[in-house]
Design an enzyme around this catalytic site. Structure first.
Site, PDB file in Angstrom:
ATOM      1  N   GLY A 181       0.847  -1.197   0.000  1.00  0.00           N
ATOM      2  CA  GLY A 181       0.000   0.000   0.000  1.00  0.00           C
ATOM      3  C   GLY A 181       0.876   1.238   0.000  1.00  0.00           C
ATOM      4  N   LEU A 182       0.229   2.370  -0.205  1.00  0.00           N
ATOM      5  CA  LEU A 182       0.960   3.638  -0.253  1.00  0.00           C
ATOM      6  C   LEU A 182       1.664   3.929   1.079  1.00  0.00           C
ATOM      7  CD1 LEU A 182      -1.827   5.822  -1.927  1.00  0.00           C
ATOM      8  CD2 LEU A 182       0.332   5.097  -2.994  1.00  0.00           C
ATOM      9  N   SER A 183       2.656   4.794   1.018  1.00  0.00           N
ATOM     10  CA  SER A 183       3.290   5.280   2.248  1.00  0.00           C
ATOM     11  C   SER A 183       2.223   5.975   3.092  1.00  0.00           C
ATOM     12  CB  SER A 183       4.412   6.252   1.892  1.00  0.00           C
ATOM     13  OG  SER A 183       4.926   6.833   3.057  1.00  0.00           O
TER      14      SER A 183
ATOM     15  N   SER B  57      -0.322   4.438   4.418  1.00  0.00           N
ATOM     16  CA  SER B  57      -1.631   3.779   4.305  1.00  0.00           C
ATOM     17  C   SER B  57      -1.995   3.037   5.598  1.00  0.00           C
ATOM     18  CB  SER B  57      -1.646   2.806   3.118  1.00  0.00           C
ATOM     19  OG  SER B  57      -0.621   1.851   3.232  1.00  0.00           O
ATOM     20  N   GLY B  58      -0.992   2.617   6.352  1.00  0.00           N
ATOM     21  CA  GLY B  58      -1.263   1.912   7.619  1.00  0.00           C
ATOM     22  C   GLY B  58      -0.636   0.530   7.699  1.00  0.00           C
ATOM     23  N   LYS B  59       0.243   0.202   6.781  1.00  0.00           N
ATOM     24  CA  LYS B  59       0.865  -1.132   6.741  1.00  0.00           C
ATOM     25  C   LYS B  59       1.561  -1.469   8.057  1.00  0.00           C
ATOM     26  CE  LYS B  59       3.583  -0.037   3.281  1.00  0.00           C
ATOM     27  NZ  LYS B  59       3.230   1.382   3.097  1.00  0.00           N
ATOM     28  N   SER B  60       2.460  -0.576   8.508  1.00  0.00           N
ATOM     29  CA  SER B  60       3.261  -0.862   9.712  1.00  0.00           C
ATOM     30  C   SER B  60       2.385  -0.874  10.960  1.00  0.00           C
ATOM     31  CB  SER B  60       4.358   0.176   9.911  1.00  0.00           C
ATOM     32  OG  SER B  60       4.931   0.525   8.703  1.00  0.00           O
TER      33      SER B  60
ATOM     34  N   SER C 135       5.938  -1.847  -2.098  1.00  0.00           N
ATOM     35  CA  SER C 135       5.919  -2.853  -3.183  1.00  0.00           C
ATOM     36  C   SER C 135       4.914  -2.463  -4.276  1.00  0.00           C
ATOM     37  CB  SER C 135       5.638  -4.257  -2.634  1.00  0.00           C
ATOM     38  OG  SER C 135       4.627  -4.291  -1.673  1.00  0.00           O
TER      39      SER C 135
HETATM   40  N1  PPS Z   1      10.236   8.062  -3.148  1.00  0.00           N
HETATM   41  C1  PPS Z   1       9.645   7.353  -2.184  1.00  0.00           C
HETATM   42  N2  PPS Z   1       8.533   6.611  -2.463  1.00  0.00           N
HETATM   43  C2  PPS Z   1       7.952   5.890  -1.486  1.00  0.00           C
HETATM   44  N3  PPS Z   1       8.421   5.804  -0.198  1.00  0.00           N
HETATM   45  C3  PPS Z   1       9.534   6.507   0.110  1.00  0.00           C
HETATM   46  C4  PPS Z   1      10.182   7.301  -0.861  1.00  0.00           C
HETATM   47  N4  PPS Z   1      11.277   7.875  -0.273  1.00  0.00           N
HETATM   48  C5  PPS Z   1      11.304   7.472   0.997  1.00  0.00           C
HETATM   49  N5  PPS Z   1      10.262   6.644   1.242  1.00  0.00           N
HETATM   50  C6  PPS Z   1      10.058   5.974   2.543  1.00  0.00           C
HETATM   51  O1  PPS Z   1      10.513   4.642   2.325  1.00  0.00           O
HETATM   52  C7  PPS Z   1       9.484   3.715   2.610  1.00  0.00           C
HETATM   53  C8  PPS Z   1       9.199   2.820   1.379  1.00  0.00           C
HETATM   54  O2  PPS Z   1      10.199   1.854   1.271  1.00  0.00           O
HETATM   55  P1  PPS Z   1       9.870   0.450   0.652  1.00  0.00           P
HETATM   56  O3  PPS Z   1      11.113  -0.363   0.753  1.00  0.00           O
HETATM   57  O4  PPS Z   1       8.642  -0.081   1.290  1.00  0.00           O
HETATM   58  O5  PPS Z   1       9.556   0.854  -0.863  1.00  0.00           O
HETATM   59  S1  PPS Z   1       9.448  -0.079  -2.144  1.00  0.00           S
HETATM   60  O6  PPS Z   1       8.670  -1.257  -1.763  1.00  0.00           O
HETATM   61  O7  PPS Z   1      10.800  -0.423  -2.591  1.00  0.00           O
HETATM   62  O8  PPS Z   1       8.754   0.738  -3.163  1.00  0.00           O
HETATM   63  C9  PPS Z   1       8.237   4.478   2.927  1.00  0.00           C
HETATM   64  O9  PPS Z   1       7.857   3.928   4.165  1.00  0.00           O
HETATM   65  P2  PPS Z   1       6.325   3.713   4.586  1.00  0.00           P
HETATM   66  O10 PPS Z   1       5.836   5.127   4.797  1.00  0.00           O
HETATM   67  O11 PPS Z   1       6.420   2.935   5.849  1.00  0.00           O
HETATM   68  O12 PPS Z   1       5.603   2.995   3.508  1.00  0.00           O
HETATM   69  C10 PPS Z   1       8.655   5.934   3.028  1.00  0.00           C
HETATM   70  O13 PPS Z   1       8.674   6.334   4.356  1.00  0.00           O
HETATM   71  N1  ADP Z   2      -7.535   2.290  10.536  1.00  0.00           N
HETATM   72  C1  ADP Z   2      -6.240   2.576  10.500  1.00  0.00           C
HETATM   73  N2  ADP Z   2      -5.342   1.615  10.219  1.00  0.00           N
HETATM   74  C2  ADP Z   2      -4.017   1.912  10.183  1.00  0.00           C
HETATM   75  N3  ADP Z   2      -3.492   3.136  10.409  1.00  0.00           N
HETATM   76  C3  ADP Z   2      -4.356   4.141  10.700  1.00  0.00           C
HETATM   77  C4  ADP Z   2      -5.757   3.912  10.744  1.00  0.00           C
HETATM   78  N4  ADP Z   2      -6.365   5.073  11.025  1.00  0.00           N
HETATM   79  C5  ADP Z   2      -5.399   5.995  11.161  1.00  0.00           C
HETATM   80  N5  ADP Z   2      -4.171   5.444  10.973  1.00  0.00           N
HETATM   81  C6  ADP Z   2      -2.907   6.189  11.076  1.00  0.00           C
HETATM   82  O1  ADP Z   2      -2.294   6.207   9.794  1.00  0.00           O
HETATM   83  C7  ADP Z   2      -0.885   6.219   9.934  1.00  0.00           C
HETATM   84  C8  ADP Z   2      -0.325   5.052   9.131  1.00  0.00           C
HETATM   85  O2  ADP Z   2       1.078   5.089   9.194  1.00  0.00           O
HETATM   86  P1  ADP Z   2       1.975   3.810   8.979  1.00  0.00           P
HETATM   87  O3  ADP Z   2       1.427   2.640   9.700  1.00  0.00           O
HETATM   88  O4  ADP Z   2       3.388   4.217   9.293  1.00  0.00           O
HETATM   89  O5  ADP Z   2       1.782   3.589   7.410  1.00  0.00           O
HETATM   90  P2  ADP Z   2       2.736   2.805   6.400  1.00  0.00           P
HETATM   91  O6  ADP Z   2       3.506   1.775   7.166  1.00  0.00           O
HETATM   92  O7  ADP Z   2       1.796   2.220   5.388  1.00  0.00           O
HETATM   93  O8  ADP Z   2       3.619   3.875   5.805  1.00  0.00           O
HETATM   94  C9  ADP Z   2      -0.574   6.086  11.415  1.00  0.00           C
HETATM   95  O9  ADP Z   2      -0.327   7.369  11.935  1.00  0.00           O
HETATM   96  C10 ADP Z   2      -1.879   5.506  11.978  1.00  0.00           C
HETATM   97  O10 ADP Z   2      -2.076   5.870  13.326  1.00  0.00           O
END
Ligand code: PPS
Ligand code: ADP
Length: 200
Positions: free
Chosen positions: A32-34, A36-39, A106
């Protein structure tokens, strides 16, 4: 497999390790998008599983992009290599008998399909954390979207790089209408039979 590399026959197999653990290995792949709530969801889920005595390990950007994949950028080619290496690492974790949680953007369909072929299909659960770009930008957990919209970050997924949403994920989570707790319960319901079923 590379030429001239002959695998050893180990006496203890993945099957033995799973039997000892009392559950099957599984790869729970969150995409899912950065923001989105994955972690957040993966973390809560791991805690629940851990409390039930399930042997787990979590892979995410913190332990991968700062470690083994520190050489990789966010170019399309490097993202593909990032996901390929993570797939191989996850495969070792499955062999070790663990329920492995992987939370990575991903963004490419072909890379996620490649994971399915690296690990045994039966062990793989694709979880699409479907949160709209608008909501992710609003959350902007790490301030990355603001920078990307200002042109300070290139290749930002959703803004200046693509995200190819899964068409047939095993599970789809809608964080704008579903709480973290509800999502975790739904995932648990889905994986329970896989954890304890006949997985030979
Ligand atoms: N350009 C760009 N696009 C997307 N994300 C970015 C970028 N630069 C840094 N980040 C941070 O790096 C996290 C994504 O890394 P990933 O290894 O999950 O990315 S990928 O699967 O290789 O596309 C992602 O973490 P999450 O927010 O936890 O998803 C971002 O915090
Ligand atoms: N229903 C929900 N499920 C997951 N995250 C949520 C939800 N509602 C709000 N959030 C908030 O959205 C953010 C998601 O961040 P994070 O888990 O780091 O996303 P990702 O790992 O996809 O980048 C957190 O601040 C979390 O508290």
């Amino acid at each position: 497999m590379s030429k001239n590399i002959v695998p050893h026959e180990y006496q203890i197999t993945a099957y033995d390790r799973q039997k000892l653990n009392g559950h099957n290995s599984l790869l729970l792949w969150f995409t899912g998008l950065s923001g989105s709530g994955k972690s957040t969801i993966a973390n809560k889920l791991e805690l629940k599983l851990f409390q039930e005595g399930i042997k787990t390990y979590s892979l995410d950007g913190d332990n991968i992009r700062n470690g083994i994949n520190v050489d990789l950028t966010f170019s399309p080619e490097h993202r593909t290599e990032n996901i390929r290496r993570i797939g191989e690492i996850a495969n070792l974790m499955l062999d070790a008998g663990l329920v492995t949680l992987a939370a990575f953007v991903s963004p490419y369909k072909k890379d996620r399909m490649n994971i399915r072929s690296i690990v045994k299909d039966v062990n793989f659960v694709e979880i699409y954390v479907n949160t709209s770009l608008e909501e992710c930008v609003k959350r902007d957990v790490k301030g990355l979207y603001e920078k990307a919209l200002a042109g300070e970050i290139k290749n930002m997924t959703g803004i200046s790089a693509p995200y190819e949403a899964p068409e047939n994920p095993d599970l789809e989570i809608f964080t704008e209408t579903e709480s973290v707790e509800q999502a975790v319960e739904r995932i648990l319901d889905y994986i329970r039979p896989k954890l304890h079923g006949d997985n030979e």
